[in-house]
Design a protein around this motif. Structure first.
Motif, PDB file in Angstrom:
ATOM      1  N   PHE A 228       0.853  -1.186   0.000  1.00 33.16           N
ATOM      2  CA  PHE A 228       0.000   0.000   0.000  1.00 33.16           C
ATOM      3  C   PHE A 228       0.894   1.243   0.000  1.00 33.16           C
ATOM      4  O   PHE A 228       1.757   1.389   0.864  1.00 33.16           O
ATOM      5  CB  PHE A 228      -0.904   0.008   1.232  1.00 33.16           C
ATOM      6  N   THR A 229       0.685   2.119  -0.973  1.00 34.49           N
ATOM      7  CA  THR A 229       1.569   3.274  -1.123  1.00 34.49           C
ATOM      8  C   THR A 229       0.777   4.566  -1.290  1.00 34.49           C
ATOM      9  O   THR A 229      -0.366   4.552  -1.763  1.00 34.49           O
ATOM     10  CB  THR A 229       2.502   3.081  -2.340  1.00 34.49           C
ATOM     11  N   GLN A 230       1.413   5.685  -0.923  1.00 36.37           N
ATOM     12  CA  GLN A 230       0.822   7.009  -1.111  1.00 36.37           C
ATOM     13  C   GLN A 230       1.092   7.550  -2.517  1.00 36.37           C
ATOM     14  O   GLN A 230       0.538   8.571  -2.900  1.00 36.37           O
ATOM     15  CB  GLN A 230       1.395   7.990  -0.078  1.00 36.37           C
ATOM     16  N   MET A 231       1.932   6.864  -3.284  1.00 37.88           N
ATOM     17  CA  MET A 231       2.207   7.305  -4.650  1.00 37.88           C
ATOM     18  C   MET A 231       1.002   7.017  -5.545  1.00 37.88           C
ATOM     19  O   MET A 231       0.136   6.208  -5.206  1.00 37.88           O
ATOM     20  CB  MET A 231       3.444   6.586  -5.194  1.00 37.88           C
ATOM     21  N   ARG A 270      -3.010   5.512  -1.561  1.00 42.82           N
ATOM     22  CA  ARG A 270      -3.533   5.899  -2.871  1.00 42.82           C
ATOM     23  C   ARG A 270      -3.634   4.707  -3.819  1.00 42.82           C
ATOM     24  O   ARG A 270      -4.538   4.648  -4.644  1.00 42.82           O
ATOM     25  CB  ARG A 270      -2.649   6.985  -3.495  1.00 42.82           C
ATOM     26  N   VAL A 271      -2.688   3.781  -3.714  1.00 39.33           N
ATOM     27  CA  VAL A 271      -2.675   2.619  -4.608  1.00 39.33           C
ATOM     28  C   VAL A 271      -2.336   1.360  -3.813  1.00 39.33           C
ATOM     29  O   VAL A 271      -1.440   1.374  -2.961  1.00 39.33           O
ATOM     30  CB  VAL A 271      -1.641   2.793  -5.747  1.00 39.33           C
ATOM     31  N   LYS A 272      -3.066   0.295  -4.105  1.00 41.06           N
ATOM     32  CA  LYS A 272      -2.740  -1.033  -3.580  1.00 41.06           C
ATOM     33  C   LYS A 272      -2.102  -1.833  -4.709  1.00 41.06           C
ATOM     34  O   LYS A 272      -2.680  -1.973  -5.789  1.00 41.06           O
ATOM     35  CB  LYS A 272      -3.996  -1.747  -3.094  1.00 41.06           C
ATOM     36  N   VAL A 273      -0.903  -2.356  -4.470  1.00 40.48           N
ATOM     37  CA  VAL A 273      -0.215  -3.196  -5.440  1.00 40.48           C
ATOM     38  C   VAL A 273      -0.318  -4.640  -4.961  1.00 40.48           C
ATOM     39  O   VAL A 273       0.039  -4.955  -3.823  1.00 40.48           O
ATOM     40  CB  VAL A 273       1.264  -2.795  -5.587  1.00 40.48           C
ATOM     41  N   SER A 274      -0.834  -5.511  -5.824  1.00 44.83           N
ATOM     42  CA  SER A 274      -1.000  -6.920  -5.484  1.00 44.83           C
ATOM     43  C   SER A 274       0.082  -7.749  -6.163  1.00 44.83           C
ATOM     44  O   SER A 274       0.367  -7.559  -7.350  1.00 44.83           O
ATOM     45  CB  SER A 274      -2.383  -7.400  -5.935  1.00 44.83           C
ATOM     46  N   ILE A 275       0.688  -8.662  -5.400  1.00 48.82           N
ATOM     47  CA  ILE A 275       1.703  -9.573  -5.928  1.00 48.82           C
ATOM     48  C   ILE A 275       1.217 -10.990  -5.657  1.00 48.82           C
ATOM     49  O   ILE A 275       0.952 -11.353  -4.508  1.00 48.82           O
ATOM     50  CB  ILE A 275       3.078  -9.350  -5.259  1.00 48.82           C
ATOM     51  N   GLU A 276       1.095 -11.798  -6.713  1.00 49.83           N
ATOM     52  CA  GLU A 276       0.511 -13.132  -6.577  1.00 49.83           C
ATOM     53  C   GLU A 276       1.373 -14.161  -7.298  1.00 49.83           C
ATOM     54  O   GLU A 276       1.832 -13.929  -8.418  1.00 49.83           O
ATOM     55  CB  GLU A 276      -0.896 -13.135  -7.172  1.00 49.83           C
TER      56      GLU A 276
END
Length: 303
Positions: A228-231, A270-276
């Motif tokens: 989870f990032t603020q970018m 701001r953005v959730k990055v998912s790694i699977e």
């Protein structure tokens, strides 16, 4: 059981070049996983009269069983359209199975069984056991005044031959038919009702029970991590593209999802990055690497 969540602040991790090298190597190719296509059938869905609820449930149940939902289509109540779509999917060799939702009721526009029979070169025949179970359970539920008629009997006229799985508490079976040229060998098409509670129960049985058509396909579910990032997505797009290109041969998938409620103070990112991926260590290494560069907060588990 849901994976435990542990919050791992990015500032606690300093990834070595060796760690990154191990993740981006080609050594561990992606495990083969079975895949399924879903066909949502009904003019009422296409016209907006009814909102589908079975897609999300299908995706969750299959993912939990380690099966990939490869594609979804919404089709009208047309025998020819349904049959041609099913047959194309079965002949393509690109999926291990097709699931249909809807169109197996008693009315004139319920044509899924007919379409499946046409697609698989099977015949439509009355299944006596299904008819008997329907009558027994319906009279118990609605009273002795309930009578079998030709329209109700239609729901027990099934593609034959087919794999029939009985589900406890239901008279409607899970029916799977195969192309007769490939009977029992290739991909099959499984017909389920469109009513969400019935669909859920029957798909769960097809996946979990020993005689279920999807049970042999079940594998361990894929490992998921999130950053989870603020970018913003525009800020991180180049980095994510580079990372995805590096880890694609490992079968790792990276996705990004913006949080639209941040302005109202409902989200702290701001953005959730998912790694699977299949391998826990590889997924964690990629997540660590991204969390450090995105100054993000990381979790392990499907959250």
């Amino acid at each position: 059981m849901q994976a435990a969540i542990r919050v791992l602040p990015a500032r606690l991790f300093q990834l070595s070049s060796g760690c990154r090298h191990r993740v981006t190597g080609v050594g561990n190719s992606r495990r083969h996983r079975a895949s399924v296509s879903l066909l949502l059938i009904g003019d009422e869905i296409l016209s907006g009269k009814v909102q589908d609820r079975n897609l999300y449930k299908t995706a969750k149940l299959l993912a939990g069983a380690g099966i990939t939902l490869k594609s979804v289509e919404v089709l009208p109540d047309s025998i020819d359209v349904i049959a041609s779509t099913i047959r194309s999917a079965l002949l393509s060799g690109s999926v291990n199975g097709v699931v249909t939702s809807g169109g197996i009721g008693p009315t004139h526009d319920d044509v899924t069984y007919e379409a499946i029979a046409l697609a698989t070169d099977t015949e439509l025949k009355l299944d006596e056991m299904t008819a008997k179970q329907m009558e027994k359970m319906s009279r118990k539920k609605y009273g002795e005044g309930w009578e079998m008629n030709e329209w109700r009997r239609k729901m027990a006229v099934l593609p034959t031959p087919s794999h029939i799985q009985r589900v406890e508490g239901l008279w409607c079976p899970v029916v799977t038919a195969y192309l007769q040229a490939e009977a029992g060998k290739g991909a099959g098409v499984t017909a389920l009702p469109g009513v969400p509670p019935l669909f859920d129960k029957m798909l769960s049985a097809a996946i979990s029970e020993r005689d279920g058509v999807f049970h042999p396909m079940v594998k361990a579910s894929r490992v998921v991590a999130s950053v989870f990032t603020q970018m913003t997505e525009g800020d991180i797009a180049a980095l994510l593209t580079e990372c995805q290109n590096n880890v694609a041969k490992k079968g790792i998938m990276i996705g990004s999802y913006p949080a639209f409620n941040m302005a109202e103070g409902m989200m702290d990112y701001r953005v959730k990055v998912s790694i699977e991926g299949d391998e826990k260590e590889d997924v964690e290494d990629v997540a660590f690497w991204l969390a450090q560069r995105l100054d993000g907060r990381m979790t392990i588990g499907d959250k």
